[in-house]
Design a protein around this motif. Structure first.
Motif, PDB file in Angstrom:
ATOM      1  N   LEU A  90       0.844  -1.208   0.000  1.00 52.54           N
ATOM      2  CA  LEU A  90       0.000   0.000   0.000  1.00 52.54           C
ATOM      3  C   LEU A  90       0.877   1.255   0.000  1.00 52.54           C
ATOM      4  CD1 LEU A  90      -2.729  -1.106   2.564  1.00 52.54           C
ATOM      5  CD2 LEU A  90      -3.061  -0.725   0.109  1.00 52.54           C
ATOM      6  N   ARG A  91       1.910   1.216   0.845  1.00 54.82           N
ATOM      7  CA  ARG A  91       2.795   2.385   0.903  1.00 54.82           C
ATOM      8  C   ARG A  91       3.549   2.581  -0.410  1.00 54.82           C
ATOM      9  NH1 ARG A  91       7.681   2.439   5.042  1.00 54.82           N
ATOM     10  NH2 ARG A  91       8.296   0.731   3.691  1.00 54.82           N
TER      11      ARG A  91
ATOM     12  N   VAL B 135      -4.257   1.596  12.182  1.00 55.06           N
ATOM     13  CA  VAL B 135      -4.178   2.961  11.654  1.00 55.06           C
ATOM     14  C   VAL B 135      -2.879   3.671  12.046  1.00 55.06           C
ATOM     15  CG1 VAL B 135      -5.256   5.251  11.767  1.00 55.06           C
ATOM     16  CG2 VAL B 135      -6.674   3.216  11.532  1.00 55.06           C
ATOM     17  N   GLU B 136      -2.501   3.536  13.307  1.00 52.50           N
ATOM     18  CA  GLU B 136      -1.287   4.250  13.741  1.00 52.50           C
ATOM     19  C   GLU B 136      -0.045   3.680  13.043  1.00 52.50           C
ATOM     20  OE1 GLU B 136      -2.782   3.091  17.609  1.00 52.50           O
ATOM     21  OE2 GLU B 136      -1.896   4.947  18.351  1.00 52.50           O
ATOM     22  N   THR B 137      -0.032   2.363  12.857  1.00 60.44           N
ATOM     23  CA  THR B 137       1.080   1.731  12.134  1.00 60.44           C
ATOM     24  C   THR B 137       1.140   2.270  10.714  1.00 60.44           C
ATOM     25  OG1 THR B 137       0.697  -0.243  13.450  1.00 60.44           O
ATOM     26  CG2 THR B 137       2.066  -0.502  11.493  1.00 60.44           C
ATOM     27  N   MET B 138      -0.022   2.388  10.087  1.00 60.84           N
ATOM     28  CA  MET B 138      -0.070   2.901   8.714  1.00 60.84           C
ATOM     29  C   MET B 138       0.440   4.340   8.654  1.00 60.84           C
ATOM     30  SD  MET B 138      -3.685   1.444   7.313  1.00 60.84           S
ATOM     31  CE  MET B 138      -4.007  -0.309   7.134  1.00 60.84           C
ATOM     32  N   LEU B 139       0.016   5.148   9.613  1.00 63.35           N
ATOM     33  CA  LEU B 139       0.478   6.544   9.644  1.00 63.35           C
ATOM     34  C   LEU B 139       1.996   6.603   9.830  1.00 63.35           C
ATOM     35  CD1 LEU B 139      -2.182   8.342  11.882  1.00 63.35           C
ATOM     36  CD2 LEU B 139      -1.710   8.839   9.476  1.00 63.35           C
TER      37      LEU B 139
ATOM     38  N   MET C 228      -3.951   6.218  19.558  1.00 65.52           N
ATOM     39  CA  MET C 228      -4.725   7.108  18.695  1.00 65.52           C
ATOM     40  C   MET C 228      -4.945   8.477  19.353  1.00 65.52           C
ATOM     41  SD  MET C 228      -5.755   6.613  15.614  1.00 65.52           S
ATOM     42  CE  MET C 228      -6.820   7.306  14.381  1.00 65.52           C
ATOM     43  N   GLY C 229      -3.852   9.222  19.468  1.00 64.00           N
ATOM     44  CA  GLY C 229      -3.944  10.560  20.041  1.00 64.00           C
ATOM     45  C   GLY C 229      -4.665  11.538  19.123  1.00 64.00           C
ATOM     46  N   GLY C 230      -4.946  12.713  19.659  1.00 70.62           N
ATOM     47  CA  GLY C 230      -5.678  13.720  18.892  1.00 70.62           C
ATOM     48  C   GLY C 230      -4.984  14.138  17.605  1.00 70.62           C
TER      49      GLY C 230
ATOM     50  N   ARG D  63      -4.597  14.247  11.670  1.00 73.62           N
ATOM     51  CA  ARG D  63      -3.913  13.935  10.401  1.00 73.62           C
ATOM     52  C   ARG D  63      -4.849  13.225   9.433  1.00 73.62           C
ATOM     53  NH1 ARG D  63       1.533  10.863  11.552  1.00 73.62           N
ATOM     54  NH2 ARG D  63       1.671  10.803   9.276  1.00 73.62           N
ATOM     55  N   LEU D  64      -5.603  12.259   9.942  1.00 74.71           N
ATOM     56  CA  LEU D  64      -6.548  11.548   9.082  1.00 74.71           C
ATOM     57  C   LEU D  64      -7.610  12.499   8.545  1.00 74.71           C
ATOM     58  CD1 LEU D  64      -7.622   8.292  11.001  1.00 74.71           C
ATOM     59  CD2 LEU D  64      -5.772   8.538   9.394  1.00 74.71           C
ATOM     60  N   ALA D  65      -8.275  13.175   9.498  1.00 75.21           N
ATOM     61  CA  ALA D  65      -9.517  13.884   9.174  1.00 75.21           C
ATOM     62  C   ALA D  65      -9.279  15.201   8.448  1.00 75.21           C
ATOM     63  CB  ALA D  65     -10.308  14.145  10.457  1.00 75.21           C
TER      64      ALA D  65
END
Ligand SMILES: [Zn+2]
Length: 447
Positions: A272-273, A296-300, A338-340, A345-347
């Protein structure tokens, strides 16, 4: 137009909050940003809008949604409750979509668009299915989107589950709509090539889709590894995992979106990356379907481009922010997860970048000269300090959907003082209630 007396949240590189701020809008873009003192001119011809001290922010972007699912609200599923995700698909979604006529498609989209305007969601990436009303369905939705004045990228989800003829009709609908936009671009409309999911697509159909998309400026939009059943099916069909199968088929790339990716392994994430493929995360849907949580955090951390969608839940994206923030903590049993900033970053950052895939050259998710004038006004009285650094936590713990009082897209107001201006909400809801009653009957009448 000059908006004054606003607390301007710029996001973007500047990432500032400008107290007593002002923003000048010229046509569909932001022209100037600064303090009221800097921007107010002695020009009586200029329209001046007093924001009354409200927060002026970029509108929200939804990276993956389904307008067609709106009529499921409050609908009973006959028989035993679905016990897993494949049963949810078979008993709910693959019957509901078959019950839709073209007019249902229009009203199902309109109720979602009203909801999006009211919640300050200005850009949406839709994934559509209506197996008994395929031809022209994307035009029907597009017309509703333009009437609403919002931005949306559309596609039709091709699948083999209803036979070859309908799979080919789905392919044709994607191609037709992509060509329409290639011939005549529209500032509010985008398009991609929709596919349902690996588990309902044969190698032959995937190859037909890739061939049909050849020469068109598009990627693909598909559900991937949402439930474990998608991986089991892919292994059985092709001996490889979903992301590898889609890569072999030619589906991945910087314009393609893989929704969910809950059950992907390390090698799939590397693919994917390396291919620059987009992933979208929909925690409310994942919890509702009990399919698990994507890494999600791993992906980020690894540099995968991942945005935040709603999968047909309410178009209040702050509700999705909150669920993303909370769900990973519970899932991992760790309040540090999953911090703020990750949610932000996602949203905000990533969703804005995703929107730029469909509107090349346009800038979203920030208030800066040259950026799209897709803005919202938020009536929120913070009782603690609100800074660019802690804003995500004010959104997560303080912002409510009802705080959105105005929504603007491309420099045009779609809602002012909580009154939707472009659509007649009551009339749309009344007609949708009539249509949905008939949809529920057709749904229940199916085997
Ligand atoms: Zn979906």
């Amino acid at each position: 137009m000059l908006i004054t007396n606003a607390r301007v949240v710029t996001f973007g590189e500047r990432n500032e909050i400008i107290e007593d701020g002002a923003v000048r809008i010229e046509q569909d873009k932001v022209a100037h940003v600064g303090t009221r003192e800097q921007l107010v001119q002695d020009d009586s011809a200029e329209e001046v809008v007093d924001a009354g001290g409200q927060w002026l922010m970029p509108g929200n972007v939804c990276a993956h949604t389904h307008f067609y699912g709106a009529f499921a609200r409050g609908m009973a599923i006959p028989g035993d409750a679905p016990r897993d995700f494949p049963e949810i698909l078979a008993k709910l979604w693959w019957r509901l979509d078959k019950a839709l006529t073209a007019e249902d498609v229009r009203y199902s989209a309109l109720v979602c668009l009203v909801d999006a305007i009211k919640h300050g969601t200005t850009t949406l990436v839709d994934h559509h299915a209506s197996p008994n009303a395929i031809d022209g369905s994307l035009d029907v939705i597009a017309e509703a989107v333009v009437d609403a004045g919002l931005r949306a990228s559309l596609c039709y989800e091709v699948t083999d589950r209803d036979g070859l003829e309908r799979a080919r009709a789905g392919i044709a609908e994607n191609v037709r709509f992509l060509r329409r936009l290639r011939e005549e671009t529209h500032p509010l409309l985008g398009a991609s090539f929709g596919l349902h999911a690996s588990l309902t697509l044969s190698d032959e159909t995937l190859a037909e889709c890739v061939a049909a998309a050849g020469g068109l400026p598009t990627g693909f939009h598909i559900h991937a590894a949402e439930g474990i059943a998608d991986q089991e099916d892919s292994q059985k069909r092709s001996g490889v995992r979903v992301v590898e199968r889609l890569q072999r088929a030619g589906i991945l790339g910087a314009k393609s979106i893989l929704a969910h990716c809950v059950h992907v392994d390390a090698w799939e994430m590397e693919i994917l990356r390396d291919t620059g493929t987009w992933v979208t995360h929909q925690p409310r849907s994942n919890m509702n379907n009990a399919v698990g949580m994507a890494p999600v955090e791993t992906m980020l951390r690894g540099g995968i481009k991942i945005g935040l969608g709603n999968d047909g839940f309410s178009n209040n994206m702050w509700a999705e922010w909150k669920m993303a923030y909370l769900a990973h903590k519970l899932w991992h049993g760790d309040p540090r997860r999953m911090g703020g900033y990750d949610v932000f970053r996602l949203a905000v950052e990533n969703n804005a970048q995703l929107a730029e895939v469909f509107w090349p050259g346009a800038r979203f998710g920030q208030i800066a000269p040259g950026a799209q004038a897709d803005l919202i006004l938020v009536d929120y009285q913070p009782f603690t300090a609100l800074t660019p650094g802690n804003l995500p936590w004010h959104v997560l713990f303080g912002f409510e959907a009802s705080a959105v009082t105005a929504t603007m897209v491309a420099g045009k107001w779609l809602m002012r003082d909580r009154q939707v201006l472009t659509l007649d909400e009551k009339a749309i809801a009344a007609r949708a209630r009539e249509l949905s009653a008939a949809v529920w009957e057709r749904y229940a009448a199916q085997e």
